[in-house]
Motif scaffolding. Structure first.
Motif, PDB file in Angstrom:
ATOM      1  N   ARG A 269     -35.923 -34.709 -26.991  1.00 47.24           N
ATOM      2  CA  ARG A 269     -37.382 -34.828 -26.978  1.00 47.24           C
ATOM      3  C   ARG A 269     -37.964 -34.704 -25.564  1.00 47.24           C
ATOM      4  NH1 ARG A 269     -39.700 -36.961 -31.741  1.00 47.24           N
ATOM      5  NH2 ARG A 269     -41.644 -36.779 -30.577  1.00 47.24           N
ATOM      6  N   GLY A 270     -37.112 -34.413 -24.580  1.00 45.63           N
ATOM      7  CA  GLY A 270     -37.602 -34.174 -23.227  1.00 45.63           C
ATOM      8  C   GLY A 270     -37.573 -35.374 -22.313  1.00 45.63           C
ATOM      9  N   LEU A 271     -37.057 -36.497 -22.779  1.00 42.97           N
ATOM     10  CA  LEU A 271     -36.955 -37.674 -21.920  1.00 42.97           C
ATOM     11  C   LEU A 271     -35.727 -37.555 -21.019  1.00 42.97           C
ATOM     12  CD1 LEU A 271     -37.800 -40.500 -24.486  1.00 42.97           C
ATOM     13  CD2 LEU A 271     -39.311 -39.471 -22.795  1.00 42.97           C
ATOM     14  N   ARG A 272     -35.857 -38.025 -19.806  1.00 44.45           N
ATOM     15  CA  ARG A 272     -34.725 -38.011 -18.865  1.00 44.45           C
ATOM     16  C   ARG A 272     -33.946 -39.314 -19.060  1.00 44.45           C
ATOM     17  NH1 ARG A 272     -33.583 -38.700 -13.200  1.00 44.45           N
ATOM     18  NH2 ARG A 272     -32.069 -37.117 -12.559  1.00 44.45           N
ATOM     19  N   VAL A 273     -32.699 -39.176 -19.461  1.00 48.09           N
ATOM     20  CA  VAL A 273     -31.895 -40.331 -19.880  1.00 48.09           C
ATOM     21  C   VAL A 273     -30.707 -40.509 -18.950  1.00 48.09           C
ATOM     22  CG1 VAL A 273     -30.632 -41.402 -21.788  1.00 48.09           C
ATOM     23  CG2 VAL A 273     -32.554 -39.854 -22.277  1.00 48.09           C
ATOM     24  N   GLY A 274     -30.465 -41.741 -18.536  1.00 51.49           N
ATOM     25  CA  GLY A 274     -29.267 -42.085 -17.768  1.00 51.49           C
ATOM     26  C   GLY A 274     -28.411 -43.050 -18.566  1.00 51.49           C
ATOM     27  N   VAL A 275     -27.187 -42.647 -18.895  1.00 52.20           N
ATOM     28  CA  VAL A 275     -26.256 -43.492 -19.653  1.00 52.20           C
ATOM     29  C   VAL A 275     -25.282 -44.110 -18.656  1.00 52.20           C
ATOM     30  CG1 VAL A 275     -24.549 -43.577 -21.506  1.00 52.20           C
ATOM     31  CG2 VAL A 275     -26.465 -41.958 -21.644  1.00 52.20           C
TER      32      VAL A 275
ATOM     33  N   ILE B 173     -21.194 -34.157 -27.223  1.00 52.72           N
ATOM     34  CA  ILE B 173     -22.467 -34.885 -27.139  1.00 52.72           C
ATOM     35  C   ILE B 173     -22.793 -35.188 -25.678  1.00 52.72           C
ATOM     36  CG2 ILE B 173     -23.714 -36.940 -27.891  1.00 52.72           C
ATOM     37  CD1 ILE B 173     -21.749 -36.964 -30.314  1.00 52.72           C
ATOM     38  N   VAL B 174     -21.782 -35.576 -24.905  1.00 51.08           N
ATOM     39  CA  VAL B 174     -21.978 -35.801 -23.471  1.00 51.08           C
ATOM     40  C   VAL B 174     -22.442 -34.510 -22.795  1.00 51.08           C
ATOM     41  CG1 VAL B 174     -20.804 -36.358 -21.289  1.00 51.08           C
ATOM     42  CG2 VAL B 174     -20.318 -37.698 -23.359  1.00 51.08           C
ATOM     43  N   ASN B 175     -21.802 -33.396 -23.154  1.00 50.37           N
ATOM     44  CA  ASN B 175     -22.184 -32.111 -22.560  1.00 50.37           C
ATOM     45  C   ASN B 175     -23.616 -31.732 -22.922  1.00 50.37           C
ATOM     46  OD1 ASN B 175     -19.622 -31.910 -21.471  1.00 50.37           O
ATOM     47  ND2 ASN B 175     -18.825 -30.650 -23.143  1.00 50.37           N
ATOM     48  N   TYR B 176     -24.009 -32.021 -24.171  1.00 48.42           N
ATOM     49  CA  TYR B 176     -25.384 -31.740 -24.579  1.00 48.42           C
ATOM     50  C   TYR B 176     -26.359 -32.556 -23.733  1.00 48.42           C
ATOM     51  CZ  TYR B 176     -29.706 -31.657 -27.207  1.00 48.42           C
ATOM     52  OH  TYR B 176     -31.031 -31.525 -27.545  1.00 48.42           O
ATOM     53  N   ILE B 177     -26.070 -33.839 -23.557  1.00 45.60           N
ATOM     54  CA  ILE B 177     -26.942 -34.712 -22.760  1.00 45.60           C
ATOM     55  C   ILE B 177     -27.089 -34.159 -21.343  1.00 45.60           C
ATOM     56  CG2 ILE B 177     -27.092 -37.014 -21.709  1.00 45.60           C
ATOM     57  CD1 ILE B 177     -25.726 -38.079 -24.302  1.00 45.60           C
ATOM     58  N   SER B 178     -25.986 -33.704 -20.766  1.00 48.36           N
ATOM     59  CA  SER B 178     -26.019 -33.178 -19.394  1.00 48.36           C
ATOM     60  C   SER B 178     -26.843 -31.909 -19.299  1.00 48.36           C
ATOM     61  CB  SER B 178     -24.589 -32.915 -18.907  1.00 48.36           C
ATOM     62  OG  SER B 178     -23.830 -34.108 -18.899  1.00 48.36           O
ATOM     63  N   ARG B 179     -26.794 -31.082 -20.331  1.00 50.77           N
ATOM     64  CA  ARG B 179     -27.562 -29.835 -20.308  1.00 50.77           C
ATOM     65  C   ARG B 179     -29.066 -30.077 -20.421  1.00 50.77           C
ATOM     66  NH1 ARG B 179     -23.590 -28.125 -23.950  1.00 50.77           N
ATOM     67  NH2 ARG B 179     -25.113 -28.038 -25.651  1.00 50.77           N
ATOM     68  N   GLN B 180     -29.453 -31.277 -20.861  1.00 53.33           N
ATOM     69  CA  GLN B 180     -30.883 -31.603 -20.986  1.00 53.33           C
ATOM     70  C   GLN B 180     -31.414 -32.292 -19.737  1.00 53.33           C
ATOM     71  OE1 GLN B 180     -31.995 -30.214 -23.823  1.00 53.33           O
ATOM     72  NE2 GLN B 180     -29.798 -29.797 -24.090  1.00 53.33           N
ATOM     73  N   GLU B 181     -30.705 -32.154 -18.630  1.00 52.74           N
ATOM     74  CA  GLU B 181     -31.082 -32.783 -17.356  1.00 52.74           C
ATOM     75  C   GLU B 181     -31.042 -34.300 -17.422  1.00 52.74           C
ATOM     76  OE1 GLU B 181     -34.688 -31.151 -15.811  1.00 52.74           O
ATOM     77  OE2 GLU B 181     -33.950 -29.093 -15.849  1.00 52.74           O
ATOM     78  N   SER B 182     -30.164 -34.812 -18.289  1.00 55.29           N
ATOM     79  CA  SER B 182     -29.867 -36.236 -18.335  1.00 55.29           C
ATOM     80  C   SER B 182     -28.419 -36.411 -17.901  1.00 55.29           C
ATOM     81  CB  SER B 182     -30.113 -36.781 -19.739  1.00 55.29           C
ATOM     82  OG  SER B 182     -31.497 -36.713 -20.059  1.00 55.29           O
ATOM     83  N   ARG B 183     -27.960 -37.663 -17.758  1.00 52.90           N
ATOM     84  CA  ARG B 183     -26.631 -37.849 -17.182  1.00 52.90           C
ATOM     85  C   ARG B 183     -25.899 -39.010 -17.832  1.00 52.90           C
ATOM     86  NH1 ARG B 183     -26.723 -38.122 -10.785  1.00 52.90           N
ATOM     87  NH2 ARG B 183     -24.496 -37.752 -11.140  1.00 52.90           N
ATOM     88  N   VAL B 184     -24.565 -38.884 -17.907  1.00 49.46           N
ATOM     89  CA  VAL B 184     -23.679 -40.000 -18.241  1.00 49.46           C
ATOM     90  C   VAL B 184     -22.930 -40.345 -16.968  1.00 49.46           C
ATOM     91  CG1 VAL B 184     -21.737 -40.792 -19.640  1.00 49.46           C
ATOM     92  CG2 VAL B 184     -23.461 -39.260 -20.648  1.00 49.46           C
ATOM     93  N   LEU B 185     -23.161 -41.549 -16.461  1.00 48.71           N
ATOM     94  CA  LEU B 185     -22.611 -41.983 -15.171  1.00 48.71           C
ATOM     95  C   LEU B 185     -21.495 -42.990 -15.400  1.00 48.71           C
ATOM     96  CD1 LEU B 185     -26.054 -42.517 -13.423  1.00 48.71           C
ATOM     97  CD2 LEU B 185     -24.566 -40.524 -13.191  1.00 48.71           C
TER      98      LEU B 185
END
Length: 485
Positions: free
Chosen positions: A24-30, A237-249
């Motif tokens: 939905r366009g939100l920038r997410v940090g996991v 799913i992690v790769n998808y999140i990263s492609r949306q300019e969000s990150r899993v740290l």
């Protein structure tokens, strides 16, 4: 670094919510404290082999089920091998029961082992309930209600079949077996109890019919094996999140979450993160300790379960060389005398596929083994070797493994689970179902009705990859519903 949403933990519920919000366009940090993403629904590498962290079975990909919904929404594909039959159960009387994936085949097998008395009507009823539950689960994403809008949305989405499920929330599986005159069959009662422990984490006198019927029927839906281990379910799913300019740290152990005027500050072992919203995918026991808001702590206290109501796990990983692997990869073995020290009466073992050279070289297989440890805070295990030997003996007796084929073994107690996952008491498998906690009384996805939310295996609907996936879907939906972002 600032995010729209900070997600605590990278369990499957967290990743589900993160992916849907990132879409939905939100920038997410996991924020994940461990080396690998996925929490208890993942894999880890040791000595060159890939072992499952916790979960080993995968369902929820049929049409209208949560995992299918997630993958369709983010348009990701996962490499899968369908299992048929999904499981075998080795009963105390020496019978081997095959849990076929097709209803008619399964009823015929149940009648062969337990006799024809009431098996057909019992299983047809369970399957009908389970179908209605899965259909309802995605239709009613505002459930459980915690504000007026939830209620209005649920009324608008209501269907007559959903109302027919309501009485089943007040009946236990014990009531159901009594209705079908099956309580006198000890072999069947033992079978039902040990099967319920796998998915509902409790026994028939506590599990309500809604959850119990659905739990007993999980082998009647498509069951899958993930080549390379469940990490390969998590990674897309992690790769998808990263492609949306969000990150899993990774390496980010959360220490504190504070409410500020315009959002939240999450402090970790490596720094702090500001966000407008926060979602905790951690167990309620851990979440309550992290938030410094007294109202949040008081709210969660009503829902938190103490150790005596929870289960930990004793787990083993084996590498077997030259082992003839059964065609069925998942097995439950009854141990009627109970395992030493912990008293558990069943063992679950899952084999890697013999052609899966991602997890082990050709000619070798990995076996993941688990059993329950009740009240993990109290039942501290100091002599692992005694339990380990008893488990190996039980598996050898069933001819599932040969002792001489074991080339590597490792064990973990609830204490190890505390170290690996930081989960309170080392409790795993989610909150058990209890008859005094109705579905609408489980903790819903809102934490403070301002911008903090919850998902994972200790909130509605609870256990298993498919359940925590649904919890992540609901958390994302309620955040978007509340804030129109």
């Amino acid at each position: 670094m600032d995010y729209d949403v900070v997600v605590l933990g990278s369990g499957f519920g967290s990743l589900t919510a993160a992916a849907l919000l990132a879409k939905r366009g939100l920038r997410v940090g996991v924020l994940e404290q461990a080396k690998y993403p996925g929490g208890c629904s993942s894999s880890f590498k040791r000595k060159g082999y890939w072992f499952e962290t916790g979960a080993t079975t995968l369902v929820g990909l049929d049409e209208g089920m949560p995992l299918r919904y997630l993958l369709d929404e983010i348009r990701e594909e996962v490499s899968l091998q369908k299992l048929e039959p999904p499981m075998q159960v080795h009963l105390p009387n020496g019978e081997t029961l095959t849990r076929y994936g097709y209803l008619e085949d399964w009823i015929a097998e149940a009648e062969r082992v337990f006799g024809k008395h009431s098996q057909r009507p019992f299983w047809e009823h369970c399957y009908k309930i389970s179908q209605q539950v899965w259909r309802t689960s995605l239709q009613q994403r505002s459930f459980p209600f915690s504000n007026l809008r939830d209620l209005l949305l649920s009324v608008a989405r209501a269907r007559p079949a959903q109302l027919h499920l309501l009485p089943a929330a007040f009946r236990t599986m014990e009531d159901m077996l009594r209705h079908y005159d099956l309580l006198q069959d000890k072999l069947f009662v033992d079978f039902v109890n040990e099967q319920l422990l796998i998915t509902a984490q409790n026994k028939l006198e506590e599990v309500n019919e809604l959850f119990g019927a659905t739990a007993l029927c999980y082998t009647l839906y498509s069951n899958y094996y993930v080549p390379g281990g469940l990490i390969n379910l998590v990674n897309p799913i992690v790769n998808y999140i990263s492609r949306q300019e969000s990150r899993v740290l990774h390496g980010q152990k959360v220490q504190r979450v504070s409410k500020e005027e315009n959002g939240y500050v999450t402090s970790t072992s490596k720094g702090s993160f500001k966000s407008r919203f926060v979602i905790s995918g951690l167990p309620l026991n851990n979440t309550m300790q992290l938030f410094d808001d007294k109202k949040i702590q008081q709210t969660l206290q009503k829902h938190v379960m103490p150790s005596e109501m929870l289960n930990g796990a004793f787990t083993m990983g084996l590498v077997l060389q030259g082992q003839s692997i059964p065609e069925v990869l998942h097995h439950q073995v009854h141990v009627p005398e109970g395992l030493p020290l912990i008293g558990s009466k069943s063992i679950f073992i899952s084999f890697s596929h013999p052609e899966d050279t991602l997890r082990a070289p050709a000619g070798e297989v990995v076996a993941s083994i688990s059993t329950h440890v009740k009240h993990p805070e109290q039942n501290v295990i100091e002599d692992k070797a005694v339990i380990q030997a008893a488990i190996v003996d039980a598996l050898v007796r069933q001819q599932l493994i040969r002792r001489e084929n074991i080339v590597y073994e490792q064990t973990a107690t609830p204490g190890a689970w505390i170290f690996w996952t930081q989960r309170a008491y080392g409790a795993v498998g989610g909150y058990p179902q209890y008859q005094h906690v109705k579905p609408w009384q489980m903790k819903d996805a809102r934490l403070d009705h301002k911008g903090a939310y919850l998902c994972g295996d200790t909130v509605y609907p609870g256990q298993g990859i498919v359940g925590v996936c649904l919890s992540g879907i609901i958390a994302a939906e309620k955040l978007l519903q509340d804030h129109a972002v």
